[in-house]
Design an enzyme around this catalytic site. Structure first.
Site, PDB file in Angstrom:
ATOM      1  N   LYS A 112      23.620  41.315  39.704  1.00  0.00           N
ATOM      2  CA  LYS A 112      22.773  40.641  40.693  1.00  0.00           C
ATOM      3  C   LYS A 112      22.021  41.644  41.569  1.00  0.00           C
ATOM      4  O   LYS A 112      20.945  41.339  42.066  1.00  0.00           O
ATOM      5  CB  LYS A 112      23.619  39.760  41.597  1.00  0.00           C
ATOM      6  CG  LYS A 112      24.541  38.818  40.875  1.00  0.00           C
ATOM      7  CD  LYS A 112      23.796  37.720  40.197  1.00  0.00           C
ATOM      8  CE  LYS A 112      24.730  36.796  39.463  1.00  0.00           C
ATOM      9  NZ  LYS A 112      24.123  35.583  39.024  1.00  0.00           N
TER      10      LYS A 112
HETATM   11  C1  LIG Z   1      29.306  38.895  36.326  1.00  0.00           C
HETATM   12  C2  LIG Z   1      28.441  37.774  35.865  1.00  0.00           C
HETATM   13  N1  LIG Z   1      28.154  37.663  34.567  1.00  0.00           N
HETATM   14  C3  LIG Z   1      27.389  36.663  34.101  1.00  0.00           C
HETATM   15  C4  LIG Z   1      26.870  35.700  34.945  1.00  0.00           C
HETATM   16  C5  LIG Z   1      25.995  34.637  34.371  1.00  0.00           C
HETATM   17  O1  LIG Z   1      24.632  34.893  34.634  1.00  0.00           O
HETATM   18  P1  LIG Z   1      23.589  33.715  34.721  1.00  0.00           P
HETATM   19  O2  LIG Z   1      24.072  32.817  35.808  1.00  0.00           O
HETATM   20  O3  LIG Z   1      22.300  34.355  35.047  1.00  0.00           O
HETATM   21  O4  LIG Z   1      23.607  33.021  33.419  1.00  0.00           O
HETATM   22  C6  LIG Z   1      27.157  35.770  36.315  1.00  0.00           C
HETATM   23  C7  LIG Z   1      26.648  34.790  37.286  1.00  0.00           C
HETATM   24  O5  LIG Z   1      25.548  34.438  37.367  1.00  0.00           O
HETATM   25  C8  LIG Z   1      27.921  36.849  36.784  1.00  0.00           C
HETATM   26  O6  LIG Z   1      28.140  37.003  38.096  1.00  0.00           O
HETATM   27  N1  LIG Z   2      27.195  33.500  38.789  1.00  0.00           N
HETATM   28  C1  LIG Z   2      26.379  33.322  39.911  1.00  0.00           C
HETATM   29  C2  LIG Z   2      26.020  31.892  40.155  1.00  0.00           C
HETATM   30  C3  LIG Z   2      24.711  31.751  40.861  1.00  0.00           C
HETATM   31  O1  LIG Z   2      23.720  32.139  39.961  1.00  0.00           O
HETATM   32  P1  LIG Z   2      22.260  32.577  40.318  1.00  0.00           P
HETATM   33  O2  LIG Z   2      21.936  33.558  39.263  1.00  0.00           O
HETATM   34  O3  LIG Z   2      21.436  31.358  40.270  1.00  0.00           O
HETATM   35  O4  LIG Z   2      22.233  33.171  41.681  1.00  0.00           O
HETATM   36  C4  LIG Z   2      27.067  33.965  41.133  1.00  0.00           C
HETATM   37  O5  LIG Z   2      27.713  34.967  40.927  1.00  0.00           O
HETATM   38  O6  LIG Z   2      26.952  33.502  42.216  1.00  0.00           O
END
Ligand SMILES: Cc1ncc(COP(=O)(O)O)c(C=O)c1O
Ligand SMILES: N[C@@H](CCOP(=O)(O)O)C(=O)O
Length: 464
Positions: A112
């Protein structure tokens, strides 16, 4: 470049307006009016660039000159100077056919940070330039919250409120969010799961009076700028692994929850990057695996797993993909999303399913397979995967054909999820910034999963 809504009721808007709008005002999601098409010669030039140079080149396709060149370069430099690795998102080789794209070298040890370090800088830039107040509202299953808070803590003109599901994030994720003492941060620990938190904030964003009265801004992947920043590392990884653009196609395996990260990969492919399969990895919350295999999008029962950040049933960005795969018809999307709200299900035709399956493969990784993948990879290569990245590796091994090259996204550092690592009988040492969290005081407010109660709490915080 202009931005439109998947549901067609927002006219074309510019980059900064799209950034500030977050969720489209008609309840849909903002997308670029046209997907940029990158000529092969440009790809060849890009393949020689360093990470931040590539960020700049890709962003200029989306930012419309709304940010002066020098300012944009500075924002990018500031965003990625906080990363612990000079390459920002380096590649590690696990075998001749399987590579890891390490996305966890930012301040909060999860992918993120790649987008949220930039968004924090951009919110601060806009707040100063326009002299506006920015009140960020977000929902998290653990990683987005920590990263968004880190991106804006202590910044003038900005407040941030994050909802996380009480007791359903890892200990380190909880500490990362709740040990921040800056007054511009509020953590609400909500009785419910991530889907409840996400539904509540989307309803608050969709209430346009509430949104404008409270100057709400979004940091979740409903905000297209998150996707824009995540597109970059698909290009960068491809160039590192394939060497140059003449090489064969490469698959990407993506641990998936809200469908934001894999949607960024889909955009990169549509922009002209030679991606083979996009392999979607889920845990037991496998609504998206079932969609890709059967063409039916229907939430099942929420399950707590070893990969809590992916404990998501209703995936925000799925609407963006539906828009493209069903022929870019906003009326149809508005109808389908309304049908989903009422009936809880969307089914697509067999032709549309064939189109989905020509681009995506999927594998739902059960708990035992997740843990055995962590243990096996550690034994065979001495590399310690976190449980989300392990889902990606397991899915890559399941879905890639022999001879294909796959880059699997390592989305978090294992220290964030020691609960799962311990179950594999593996002892790890925490990096210093994570170890230090255990001695800090926590600040959070426990709250019922009730929209009204949450609306009142955030209103009081933003106005305080
Ligand atoms: C460590 C981790 N891997 C994978 C994901 C999944 O990614 P996305 O929500 O973009 O599909 C998340 C949360 O979003 C995450 O925090
Ligand atoms: N896995 C995410 C969930 C929120 O997803 P986002 O990509 O829309 O911000 C988290 O870690 O919070």
């Amino acid at each position: 470049m202009e931005y439109i809504s998947t549901r067609g009721k927002v006219g074309s808007i510019g980059f900064i307006d799209a950034f500030m709008m977050g969720l489209a005002n008609d309840g849909g999601l903002l997308i670029p009016k046209q997907i940029p098409q990158i000529p092969i010669e440009t790809l060849q030039t890009w393949s020689k660039l360093g990470y931040t140079e590539l960020v700049y080149e890709i962003f200029t396709y989306f930012t419309n000159d709304e940010i002066p060149q020098e300012d944009l370069k500075q924002l990018i430099a500031d965003s990625y100077s906080t990363f612990r690795h000079p390459e920002v998102t380096p590649i590690t080789k696990l075998s001749d056919e399987l590579y890891l794209l390490e996305l966890f070298h930012g301040p909060t040890f999860a992918f993120k940070d790649v987008a949220l370090q930039f968004m924090g800088q951009l919110y601060s830039y806009v707040a100063k330039k326009k002299g506006v107040r920015i009140n960020i509202l977000g929902a998290t299953s653990g990683d987005t919250g920590a990263s968004a808070i880190e991106g804006v803590r202590g910044k003038d003109g900005i407040k941030i409120c994050i909802l996380h599901p009480h007791g359903k994030v890892s200990k380190v994720q909880e500490l990362q969010m709740t040990t921040v003492q800056d007054d511009n941060v509020l953590n609400l620990s909500v009785d419910g799961n991530f889907d409840d938190c996400q539904r509540i904030i989307k309803e608050l964003f969709a209430n346009l009076d509430f949104k404008s009265a409270n100057d709400l801004a979004a940091i979740n992947s409903i905000n297209f700028i998150r996707i824009m920043a995540q597109i970059v590392y698909y290009f960068y990884a491809y160039f590192q692994v394939a060497g140059n653009i003449g090489a064969d196609k490469v698959n990407f395996s993506v641990p998936t929850g809200n469908f934001g990260d894999i949607f960024a990969g889909y955009m990169a492919k549509r922009m002209g990057l030679p991606i083979g399969k996009l392999i979607l990895a889920t845990n037991e919350n496998n609504i998206l695996e079932r969609f890709i295999k059967e063409g039916v999008y229907m939430p099942g029962d929420f399950r707590m797993t070893y990969s809590p950040s992916m404990d998501i049933q209703v995936a925000s960005n799925f609407e963006r993909y539906l828009y493209y795969v069903l022929g870019e018809d906003p009326e149809l999307i508005a109808k389908l999303m309304e049908q989903f709200k009422v009936e809880g299900e969307i089914s697509i035709s067999s032709e549309a399913l064939a189109a989905v399956q020509s681009e995506f493969a999927a594998h739902g990784v059960l708990g035992a397979e997740c843990l055995s993948t962590i243990s096996r990879v550690k034994t065979e290569t001495n590399y310690l995967l976190d449980p989300h990245s392990a889902c990606g590796v397991a899915a890559a091994q399941q879905c890639a054909e022999k001879g294909e090259i796959t880059i699997s996204l390592a989305t978090a550092h294992p220290a964030k999820f020691n609960e799962a690592i311990e179950l594999c009988g593996i002892e790890q040492q925490y990096p210093e910034p994570i170890q230090a969290l255990f001695n800090k005081e926590q600040r959070q407010t426990r709250i019922a999963g009730d929209k009204q109660a949450i609306a009142s709490a955030i209103e009081a915080f933003y106005r305080g």
